[in-house]
Design a protein around this motif. Structure first.
Motif, PDB file in Angstrom:
ATOM      1  N   GLU A 282       5.210   2.483  17.780  1.00  0.00           N
ATOM      2  CA  GLU A 282       4.109   1.521  18.025  1.00  0.00           C
ATOM      3  C   GLU A 282       3.485   1.830  19.390  1.00  0.00           C
ATOM      4  O   GLU A 282       4.203   2.079  20.367  1.00  0.00           O
ATOM      5  CB  GLU A 282       4.629   0.085  18.030  1.00  0.00           C
ATOM      6  N   ILE A 283       2.148   1.848  19.411  1.00  0.00           N
ATOM      7  CA  ILE A 283       1.465   2.123  20.693  1.00  0.00           C
ATOM      8  C   ILE A 283       0.696   0.858  21.087  1.00  0.00           C
ATOM      9  O   ILE A 283      -0.055   0.333  20.283  1.00  0.00           O
ATOM     10  CB  ILE A 283       0.492   3.307  20.586  1.00  0.00           C
ATOM     11  N   VAL A 284       0.949   0.433  22.222  1.00  0.00           N
ATOM     12  CA  VAL A 284       0.272  -0.797  22.676  1.00  0.00           C
ATOM     13  C   VAL A 284      -0.462  -0.490  23.988  1.00  0.00           C
ATOM     14  O   VAL A 284       0.090   0.115  24.898  1.00  0.00           O
ATOM     15  CB  VAL A 284       1.294  -1.920  22.910  1.00  0.00           C
ATOM     16  N   SER A 285      -1.751  -0.896  24.013  1.00  0.00           N
ATOM     17  CA  SER A 285      -2.509  -0.749  25.269  1.00  0.00           C
ATOM     18  C   SER A 285      -3.444  -1.939  25.392  1.00  0.00           C
ATOM     19  O   SER A 285      -4.256  -2.165  24.506  1.00  0.00           O
ATOM     20  CB  SER A 285      -3.322   0.561  25.254  1.00  0.00           C
ATOM     21  N   PRO A 286      -3.325  -2.713  26.431  1.00  0.00           N
ATOM     22  CA  PRO A 286      -4.200  -3.901  26.574  1.00  0.00           C
ATOM     23  C   PRO A 286      -5.667  -3.505  26.725  1.00  0.00           C
ATOM     24  O   PRO A 286      -6.539  -4.280  26.393  1.00  0.00           O
ATOM     25  CB  PRO A 286      -3.678  -4.548  27.859  1.00  0.00           C
ATOM     26  N   GLY A 287      -5.968  -2.298  27.162  1.00  0.00           N
ATOM     27  CA  GLY A 287      -7.341  -1.877  27.313  1.00  0.00           C
ATOM     28  C   GLY A 287      -7.430  -0.730  28.316  1.00  0.00           C
ATOM     29  O   GLY A 287      -6.403  -0.216  28.766  1.00  0.00           O
ATOM     30  N   GLU A 288      -8.634  -0.312  28.634  1.00  0.00           N
ATOM     31  CA  GLU A 288      -8.829   0.812  29.540  1.00  0.00           C
ATOM     32  C   GLU A 288      -8.321   0.440  30.956  1.00  0.00           C
ATOM     33  O   GLU A 288      -8.515  -0.685  31.405  1.00  0.00           O
ATOM     34  CB  GLU A 288     -10.331   1.181  29.612  1.00  0.00           C
ATOM     35  N   ASP A 289      -7.590   1.449  31.545  1.00  0.00           N
ATOM     36  CA  ASP A 289      -6.995   1.311  32.888  1.00  0.00           C
ATOM     37  C   ASP A 289      -5.931   0.213  32.960  1.00  0.00           C
ATOM     38  O   ASP A 289      -5.622  -0.296  34.038  1.00  0.00           O
ATOM     39  CB  ASP A 289      -8.096   1.030  33.956  1.00  0.00           C
ATOM     40  N   GLN A 290      -5.467  -0.135  31.855  1.00  0.00           N
ATOM     41  CA  GLN A 290      -4.421  -1.180  31.885  1.00  0.00           C
ATOM     42  C   GLN A 290      -3.097  -0.654  31.386  1.00  0.00           C
ATOM     43  O   GLN A 290      -2.194  -1.391  31.025  1.00  0.00           O
ATOM     44  CB  GLN A 290      -4.873  -2.371  31.019  1.00  0.00           C
ATOM     45  N   GLY A 291      -3.004   0.631  31.314  1.00  0.00           N
ATOM     46  CA  GLY A 291      -1.714   1.244  30.943  1.00  0.00           C
ATOM     47  C   GLY A 291      -1.475   1.289  29.448  1.00  0.00           C
ATOM     48  O   GLY A 291      -2.188   0.671  28.675  1.00  0.00           O
ATOM     49  N   THR A 292      -0.413   2.071  29.122  1.00  0.00           N
ATOM     50  CA  THR A 292      -0.077   2.221  27.697  1.00  0.00           C
ATOM     51  C   THR A 292       1.427   2.051  27.526  1.00  0.00           C
ATOM     52  O   THR A 292       2.202   2.455  28.385  1.00  0.00           O
ATOM     53  CB  THR A 292      -0.484   3.635  27.215  1.00  0.00           C
ATOM     54  N   LYS A 293       1.772   1.475  26.391  1.00  0.00           N
ATOM     55  CA  LYS A 293       3.200   1.261  26.125  1.00  0.00           C
ATOM     56  C   LYS A 293       3.472   1.856  24.731  1.00  0.00           C
ATOM     57  O   LYS A 293       2.856   1.475  23.747  1.00  0.00           O
ATOM     58  CB  LYS A 293       3.523  -0.231  26.130  1.00  0.00           C
ATOM     59  N   VAL A 294       4.392   2.877  24.770  1.00  0.00           N
ATOM     60  CA  VAL A 294       4.798   3.441  23.466  1.00  0.00           C
ATOM     61  C   VAL A 294       6.201   2.923  23.171  1.00  0.00           C
ATOM     62  O   VAL A 294       7.111   3.130  23.966  1.00  0.00           O
ATOM     63  CB  VAL A 294       4.771   4.981  23.497  1.00  0.00           C
ATOM     64  N   ILE A 295       6.303   2.222  22.047  1.00  0.00           N
ATOM     65  CA  ILE A 295       7.575   1.591  21.715  1.00  0.00           C
ATOM     66  C   ILE A 295       8.151   2.318  20.479  1.00  0.00           C
ATOM     67  O   ILE A 295       7.483   2.459  19.460  1.00  0.00           O
ATOM     68  CB  ILE A 295       7.378   0.121  21.377  1.00  0.00           C
ATOM     69  N   LEU A 296       9.422   2.786  20.628  1.00  0.00           N
ATOM     70  CA  LEU A 296      10.104   3.400  19.494  1.00  0.00           C
ATOM     71  C   LEU A 296      11.202   2.459  19.034  1.00  0.00           C
ATOM     72  O   LEU A 296      12.047   2.062  19.822  1.00  0.00           O
ATOM     73  CB  LEU A 296      10.706   4.755  19.891  1.00  0.00           C
ATOM     74  N   ARG A 297      11.182   2.149  17.732  1.00  0.00           N
ATOM     75  CA  ARG A 297      12.276   1.320  17.201  1.00  0.00           C
ATOM     76  C   ARG A 297      13.051   2.216  16.237  1.00  0.00           C
ATOM     77  O   ARG A 297      12.732   2.381  15.069  1.00  0.00           O
ATOM     78  CB  ARG A 297      11.715   0.113  16.452  1.00  0.00           C
ATOM     79  N   LEU A 298      14.133   2.777  16.820  1.00  0.00           N
ATOM     80  CA  LEU A 298      14.816   3.832  16.077  1.00  0.00           C
ATOM     81  C   LEU A 298      16.023   3.257  15.333  1.00  0.00           C
ATOM     82  O   LEU A 298      16.892   2.628  15.943  1.00  0.00           O
ATOM     83  CB  LEU A 298      15.277   4.928  17.055  1.00  0.00           C
TER      84      LEU A 298
END
Lengths: 336, 491
Positions: free
Chosen positions: B470-486
């Motif tokens: 799952e890739i989560v990003s609140p928006g531009e210049d607000q960082g990115t969060k890649v979540i792996l649920r393994l």
């Protein structure tokens, strides 16, 4: 299905067989029904090459049926048929008429038991002239052209009668009367000759000479009941009642028996009878008829036919054939 | 031969036969009965014919006698001609009578009548001749003789008539009795024929209907789904047999079709299995291919840099650096096709960060929060490092300000959750969708060569689950969060 088919191999053929079988069964059933009820039954008819006539006087004797049966038997065995023509007093036709009829019927031979009727001699001659042989039986017509006579010689028969009578008459000193009842009293008739011979022998015999008389009485047979009246008359006068009566026919024997009973003469009168009938047998039992003359009917029938056949075959035959006779008593009848 | 013929008859002909047979049977029975009854009735009609004939003979004799008398008395020539005419008739009639001596009284009488009649006519002729010759005595004598014979003939005719009447009366009674029997026989015949007809009709129609019933029963069984049966082939050639054979043929075709369908289904199943297998292989190939996509240039460039550094300066730091590098690439080469423990992956990430920090002079702020209990689970190799690399390259590299990357590993009850988070440029929704839909992206030459899309693809194939990443990003210049649920996989 297979099973069904094997059951009905070929209904067409079976159908034909059934139809033929039904038809044949119906045909057989039809004819068996006709046979069963006798529709198809053919009468057992035998035809013969020759035709003979037996003309007889029924009043003369009771045994003619027997004689006829034997004659028929003999004739049939030789391809011939015998037709019986019987004369009785009540007949429309005379004996001569029966002769005429037989001739007209084209018979091949005639056996005639003659009676006293006039003209029979001419008829015998006429028949002979027409190629129809005639034999006389028991009663002869000696002057006629008959080819043969079958019977008993009157002289011999008279002698036999005489012997019998002589035996009957008791051997004592009393006188006795013998009455001979003649249905034919012509001088040349058999009966008259028999009577003559009886008379001669009785009169001449040692035992009976001079004490036994023998006389003839004419009994009329041409009309109704005449014979009965004549015989009744004989016994009516008790004074002249004969001790012995000789009869030459069945009818006269029976009438005499009845008259003797009626007139209460049993034991007083004895009869020498003729032939055997039920009534004569009874008379023998009651000792009214002492003895009765019995002739061989088979011989009479057979010889009369044989004479005709022999004549047909060879053109001639014996003029006389003798017939056996016997005087039968009560004991003889019982023995039979 | 004949049996086959009947069986081969068409039904129409068989039915025709039944109708014809019963008709012929009825016709024959009628004809037989007609014949039987009629012949008896004809016999009945003719029973008294002989009496009629005798009467006719007698009447004819009377006429002859009367004509004779008439002529002799009055010399009537009409009567004379009539006499001759009737005389001829009389001769004809008497000529029919028997002329044989017989023990049968009727035949004997006929013979006598015939013979006497000839004599009678002779005397009659003689009388006429004598009359013509004026011989008075002659014609009288002849007439008398003729009349005597006339009497005899009449007497015999009367006796004959009486005898015939008695015989005929007996015959009549007999025939009536026969007629009664015939009635019974006719009734019996009708009954027999009726029974025969019924038997023949029943058996013939049964022969026709039984196969039909068999066929319908078979059809019902087929309707119920029993295709394996078979009606025995009939020998005959009629319509039902044709239908039966067609039915059997249909069953054969049906069975053949069903067999084909089954074979097709099996084949399809097999093909599906093969397809799946191929897909697997393909996936494996893809996996291998993706793993092979790791760009070796980075390895060689970095190693060259390390070697050069170590050779030129004999520096400890360089040695550490090269050690980290060596570990990094060793791992990369070693685990190219194998699974790795999360701990190993974490170690690679740490090496990578060290290398980057050496390269980019400690610009990258990397922090980690690791649940030690999750470190021993098995995951595909080269997963975490590309995520971190992605966060470096696309997140914080060109950002203004201090960039940081945080790695978090949680041991959830059923899954191991790995989160790689940065505070970099962030991603648009479109970018996230493109990555998630694995749109091919270009890789820079100095990256390790394994992009985010590769990681996502490999994880999806490995776990056969698209929700692993799952890739989560609140928006531009607000960082990115890649979540792996393994999903947890033990070593």
């Amino acid at each position: 299905m297979r099973k069904l088919n094997s059951g009905i191999t070929n209904p067409v053929a079976i159908g034909m067989v059934i139809i033929v079988a039904v038809t044949l069964s119906a045909y057989v059933a039809y004819h068996s029904i006709l046979d069963r009820v006798g529709v198809n039954r053919e009468e057992n008819v035998t035809t013969y090459d020759q035709h003979f006539a037996l003309i007889t006087d029924d009043t003369y004797a009771s045994y003619w049926n027997e004689v006829y049966d034997y004659a028929q038997e003999e004739a049939n065995a030789n391809g011939a048929y015998v037709e019986l023509l019987t004369w009785t007093p009540e007949s429309t036709y005379t004996m001569c008429d029966l002769m005429d009829k037989s001739m007209a019927c084209g018979v091949d031979g005639i056996i005639l038991v003659a009676n006293t009727e006039a003209g029979l001699e001419e008829k015998i001659n006429e028949a002979t002239n027409r190629g129809i042989p005639v034999v006389t039986l028991m009663e002869d017509v000696p002057q006629s052209q008959r080819i043969s006579y079958i019977g008993i010689n009157p002289v011999s028969l008279g002698t036999e009668y005489a012997k019998t009578l002589i035996d009957l008459v008791p051997d004592d000193e009393e006188e006795y009367n013998i009455k001979v009842l003649l249905t034919d009293d012509r001088v040349d008739a058999n009966q008259y000759q028999i009577f003559t011979q009886i008379n001669t022998d009785v009169v001449n015999h040692e035992k009976t000479k001079k004490r036994v008389s023998c006389a003839a009485n004419r009994v009329a047979t041409e009309g109704f009941f005449l014979a009965d009246e004549d015989i009744q008359e004989l016994f009516r006068n008790q004074e002249e009642v004969p001790e012995y009566v000789v009869c030459f026919s069945t009818a006269t024997t029976e009438i005499a028996y009845q008259a003797i009973v009626d007139y209460n003469l049993v034991g007083k009168v004895q009869v020498v009878g003729y032939a055997l009938s039920p009534m004569i047998e009874e008379a023998l039992e009651n000792d009214v008829v002492a003895t009765t003359l019995v002739m061989d009917t088979q011989e009479m029938g057979t010889e009369s036919v044989d004479a005709l056949l022999e004549y047909e075959t060879t053109g001639y035959t014996n003029a006389y054939y003798g017939v056996d006779l016997e005087f039968m008593t009560k004991e003889g009848v019982a023995h039979e | 031969m004949s049996r086959r013929k009947w069986q081969d008859y068409p039904i129409q002909r068989k039915l025709m036969f039944v109708v014809l047979f019963t008709s012929v049977l009825m016709l024959i029975s009628t004809v037989i009965m007609y014949f039987m009854i009629n012949s008896l009735i004809r016999r009945l009609d003719t029973v008294y014919a002989s009496n009629v004939n005798m009467t006719e003979l007698r009447q004819n004799l009377d006429v002859v006698q009367e004509d004779l008398y008439q002529y002799l008395e009055v010399r009537d020539y009409v009567a004379l001609s009539q006499f001759y005419l009737e005389e001829e008739n009389f001769r004809t009639l008497t000529g029919k009578l028997s002329n044989k001596a017989s023990d049968n009284r009727v035949m004997l009488l006929q013979k006598n009548i015939r013979s006497m009649s000839e004599d009678f006519l002779n005397y009659a002729d003689n009388a006429i001749t004598a009359k013509r010759g004026m011989n008075v005595e002659g014609y009288r004598q002849n007439y008398e003789k003729a009349m005597e014979l006339y009497g005899f003939i009449n007497t015999d005719l009367a006796e004959l008539n009486e005898l015939l009447f008695q015989n005929n009366a007996r015959s009549y009674q007999t025939l009536q009795q026969a007629l009664n029997y015939m009635e019974v026989a006719s009734a019996a015949l009708i009954i027999i024929i009726m029974v025969i007809g019924i038997i023949v009709v029943a058996s013939t129609t049964r022969g026709i209907v039984a196969p039909l019933a068999q066929l319908s029963e078979a059809a019902a069984r087929v309707g119920a789904g029993n295709f394996s049966q078979r009606i025995p082939d009939p020998d005959s050639q009629d319509e039902i047999s044709i239908v039966t054979r067609a039915f059997n043929g249909m069953l054969d075709s049906l069975n053949l079709y069903i067999e084909k369908v089954r074979e097709g289904a099996e084949k399809e199943q097999m093909m599906k299995e093969q397809e799946l297998l191929m897909e697997n292989h393909l996936k494996e190939a893809q996996l291998r291919f993706l793993q092979a996509q790791i760009n070796p240039h980075f390895l060689f460039n970095s190693l060259n840099a390390g070697v050069q550094l170590a050779e030129m300066e004999d520096d400890e730091k360089t040695a550490v650096f090269l050690g980290k590098m060596a570990d990094f690439f060793r791992y990369n080469v070693k685990k190219g096709t194998e699974d790795a423990r999360i701990a190993e992956e974490l170690s690679v990430v740490e090496n990578y960060i060290y290398i980057l920090n050496v390269r980019f002079a400690g610009e990258i702020m990397f922090s980690k929060e690791v649940d030690e209990s999750a470190l021993n689970y098995r995951i595909p190799s080269m997963i975490l490092q590309p995520l971190v690399e992605n966060a470096v390259n696309h997140g914080i590299r060109d950002m203004i300000g201090e960039g940081w990357i945080r790695l978090t590993i949680h041991n959830d009850p059923d899954r191991v959750v790995v989160v790689v988070e940065d505070n970099g440029k962030g991603m648009t929704r479109e970018q996230i969708d493109n990555i998630m839909m694995r749109v091919e992206t270009t890789h820079e030459d100095d990256s390790t060569g394994i992009g985010l899309d590769n990681v996502i693809s490999r994880l999806s194939l490995y776990y056969d689950d698209t929700d692993v990443v799952e890739i989560v990003s609140p928006g531009e210049d607000q960082g990115t969060k890649v979540i792996l649920r393994l999903p947890k996989k033990e070593i």
